[in-house]
Design a protein around this motif. Structure first.
Motif, PDB file in Angstrom:
ATOM      1  N   GLY A  96       0.790  -1.225   0.000  1.00 23.89           N
ATOM      2  CA  GLY A  96       0.000   0.000   0.000  1.00 23.89           C
ATOM      3  C   GLY A  96       0.822   1.275   0.000  1.00 23.89           C
ATOM      4  N   LEU A  97       2.144   1.159   0.143  1.00 24.76           N
ATOM      5  CA  LEU A  97       2.986   2.356   0.106  1.00 24.76           C
ATOM      6  C   LEU A  97       3.269   2.755  -1.342  1.00 24.76           C
ATOM      7  N   THR A  98       3.934   3.866  -1.519  1.00 25.58           N
ATOM      8  CA  THR A  98       4.115   4.424  -2.861  1.00 25.58           C
ATOM      9  C   THR A  98       5.584   4.659  -3.202  1.00 25.58           C
ATOM     10  N   PHE A  99       5.805   4.870  -4.494  1.00 21.39           N
ATOM     11  CA  PHE A  99       7.042   5.486  -4.959  1.00 21.39           C
ATOM     12  C   PHE A  99       6.726   6.975  -5.051  1.00 21.39           C
ATOM     13  N   HIS A 100       7.168   7.709  -4.047  1.00 20.97           N
ATOM     14  CA  HIS A 100       6.770   9.109  -3.910  1.00 20.97           C
ATOM     15  C   HIS A 100       7.653  10.070  -4.697  1.00 20.97           C
ATOM     16  N   ARG A 101       8.789   9.583  -5.165  1.00 24.44           N
ATOM     17  CA  ARG A 101       9.756  10.458  -5.832  1.00 24.44           C
ATOM     18  C   ARG A 101      10.367   9.722  -7.017  1.00 24.44           C
ATOM     19  N   VAL A 102      10.155  10.240  -8.211  1.00 22.93           N
ATOM     20  CA  VAL A 102      10.647   9.598  -9.434  1.00 22.93           C
ATOM     21  C   VAL A 102      11.383  10.644 -10.267  1.00 22.93           C
ATOM     22  N   ASN A 200       7.958  18.831  -6.004  1.00 21.65           N
ATOM     23  CA  ASN A 200       7.961  18.498  -4.583  1.00 21.65           C
ATOM     24  C   ASN A 200       8.566  19.650  -3.779  1.00 21.65           C
ATOM     25  N   SER A 201       8.717  19.436  -2.487  1.00 17.54           N
ATOM     26  CA  SER A 201       9.199  20.499  -1.601  1.00 17.54           C
ATOM     27  C   SER A 201      10.652  20.875  -1.861  1.00 17.54           C
ATOM     28  N   MET A 202      11.377  20.036  -2.607  1.00 19.84           N
ATOM     29  CA  MET A 202      12.781  20.310  -2.905  1.00 19.84           C
ATOM     30  C   MET A 202      12.967  20.993  -4.254  1.00 19.84           C
ATOM     31  N   GLY A 203      11.843  21.276  -4.920  1.00 17.64           N
ATOM     32  CA  GLY A 203      11.934  21.957  -6.200  1.00 17.64           C
ATOM     33  C   GLY A 203      12.109  21.047  -7.392  1.00 17.64           C
ATOM     34  N   GLU A 204      12.031  19.738  -7.174  1.00 17.78           N
ATOM     35  CA  GLU A 204      12.117  18.783  -8.273  1.00 17.78           C
ATOM     36  C   GLU A 204      10.737  18.533  -8.869  1.00 17.78           C
ATOM     37  N   LYS A 205      10.668  18.352 -10.143  1.00 18.47           N
ATOM     38  CA  LYS A 205       9.435  17.891 -10.771  1.00 18.47           C
ATOM     39  C   LYS A 205       9.481  16.373 -10.744  1.00 18.47           C
ATOM     40  N   ALA A 206       9.172  15.803  -9.577  1.00 24.15           N
ATOM     41  CA  ALA A 206       9.420  14.379  -9.335  1.00 24.15           C
ATOM     42  C   ALA A 206       8.334  13.701  -8.505  1.00 24.15           C
ATOM     43  N   SER A 207       7.237  14.416  -8.212  1.00 25.55           N
ATOM     44  CA  SER A 207       6.152  13.828  -7.420  1.00 25.55           C
ATOM     45  C   SER A 207       5.026  13.387  -8.335  1.00 25.55           C
ATOM     46  N   PRO A 208       4.761  12.091  -8.438  1.00 24.91           N
ATOM     47  CA  PRO A 208       3.695  11.608  -9.324  1.00 24.91           C
ATOM     48  C   PRO A 208       2.331  12.181  -8.950  1.00 24.91           C
ATOM     49  N   VAL A 209       1.623  12.712  -9.932  1.00 26.10           N
ATOM     50  CA  VAL A 209       0.275  13.240  -9.690  1.00 26.10           C
ATOM     51  C   VAL A 209      -0.653  12.104  -9.297  1.00 26.10           C
ATOM     52  N   GLU A 210      -0.580  11.008 -10.033  1.00 30.91           N
ATOM     53  CA  GLU A 210      -1.333   9.801  -9.696  1.00 30.91           C
ATOM     54  C   GLU A 210      -0.402   8.895  -8.902  1.00 30.91           C
ATOM     55  N   PRO A 211      -0.741   8.576  -7.653  1.00 32.65           N
ATOM     56  CA  PRO A 211       0.172   7.790  -6.822  1.00 32.65           C
ATOM     57  C   PRO A 211       0.590   6.469  -7.470  1.00 32.65           C
ATOM     58  N   ILE A 212       1.873   6.154  -7.365  1.00 32.67           N
ATOM     59  CA  ILE A 212       2.412   4.887  -7.858  1.00 32.67           C
ATOM     60  C   ILE A 212       2.449   3.940  -6.665  1.00 32.67           C
ATOM     61  N   ILE A 213       1.444   3.097  -6.556  1.00 36.46           N
ATOM     62  CA  ILE A 213       1.204   2.321  -5.337  1.00 36.46           C
ATOM     63  C   ILE A 213       1.717   0.890  -5.460  1.00 36.46           C
ATOM     64  N   ILE A 214       2.396   0.456  -4.411  1.00 32.33           N
ATOM     65  CA  ILE A 214       2.821  -0.943  -4.300  1.00 32.33           C
ATOM     66  C   ILE A 214       1.634  -1.734  -3.727  1.00 32.33           C
TER      67      ILE A 214
END
Length: 221
Positions: A96-102, A200-214
């Motif tokens: 149920g956790l995600t890949f929050h940063r790609v 994301n909070s670090m200024g990267e365009k790296a947070s998936p809009v649609e969660p990538i869920i395990i």
């Protein structure tokens, strides 16, 4: 493709203190909480016993939106890291956790129960990498290798991990505990980059809009 990768790396270097990688003169920091990490080097190592005969367990990740990939774990390089990771998998921690940063051209990071990059499990372990006094971990951060994110304060790891997209991640060698590799389904991990991203909070365009869920992670034969 090479030019696109260079642009991605430039963006990472510009905005993120924890990712000063892909440069021959520097090493990056990939932390759990997004802050700059420092290496706590030690002279002694409590985990230098011979582990070459240890079993290579495999973990299958099934994604909620379809697809699966298998990671083979290498305890001869990072025994405590593998032990901790297997414990979490068997407890169902990652379900149920995600890949929050790609970050395309770099890595995909997941395993945070808060989904923010600042969370972890209840336990922490010493980071098994050379800069932390653990010299037996010589596994290079090449494409498909899985490694642990770590805290900035004491070079410990918890539950967050990342999977390398490129051999360029070898710039992280000796600074993070690599402990396995994707041996099947790397195309599923690659497809994470096809998702729409926001900043994301670090200024990267790296947070998936649609969660990538395990959906689940299980130990397989």
């Amino acid at each position: 493709m090479l030019n696109k990768t260079k642009k991605v790396l430039a963006l990472v270097l510009s905005f993120v203190l924890i990712l000063s990688v892909f440069c021959a003169c520097s090493k990056g920091e990939l932390t759990e909480d997004g802050t700059k990490a420092t290496s706590g080097k030690t002279e002694n190592n409590d985990n230098t016993k011979e582990t070459s005969s240890m079993e290579h367990s495999k973990v299958k990740f099934t994604m909620a939106n379809g697809g699966e990939f298998i990671v083979e774990l290498y305890p001869e390089y990072a025994p405590k890291t593998v032990e901790n990771f297997l414990m979490l998998v068997k407890e169902g921690f990652y379900d149920g956790l995600t890949f929050h940063r790609v970050v395309e051209g770099f890595m995909a990071q997941g395993g945070d129960p808060t989904g923010t990059g600042s969370g972890g499990s209840k336990n922490t372990i010493k980071g098994e990498f050379a800069a932390n006094g653990f010299n037996q971990n010589t596994l290079s951060h090449t494409r498909g290798v899985i490694s642990m994110a770590r805290s900035a304060q004491n070079d410990s790891a918890s539950s967050q991990f990342f999977i390398c997209y490129t051999d360029g991640c070898a710039a992280l060698d000796g600074e993070y505990a690599a402990f396995g590799k994707v041996i099947e389904g790397m195309e599923v991990v690659d497809a994470f980059c096809d998702n729409e991203m926001t900043y994301n909070s670090m200024g990267e365009k790296a947070s998936p809009v649609e969660p990538i869920i395990i959906k689940n992670a299980v130990v397989v034969e």
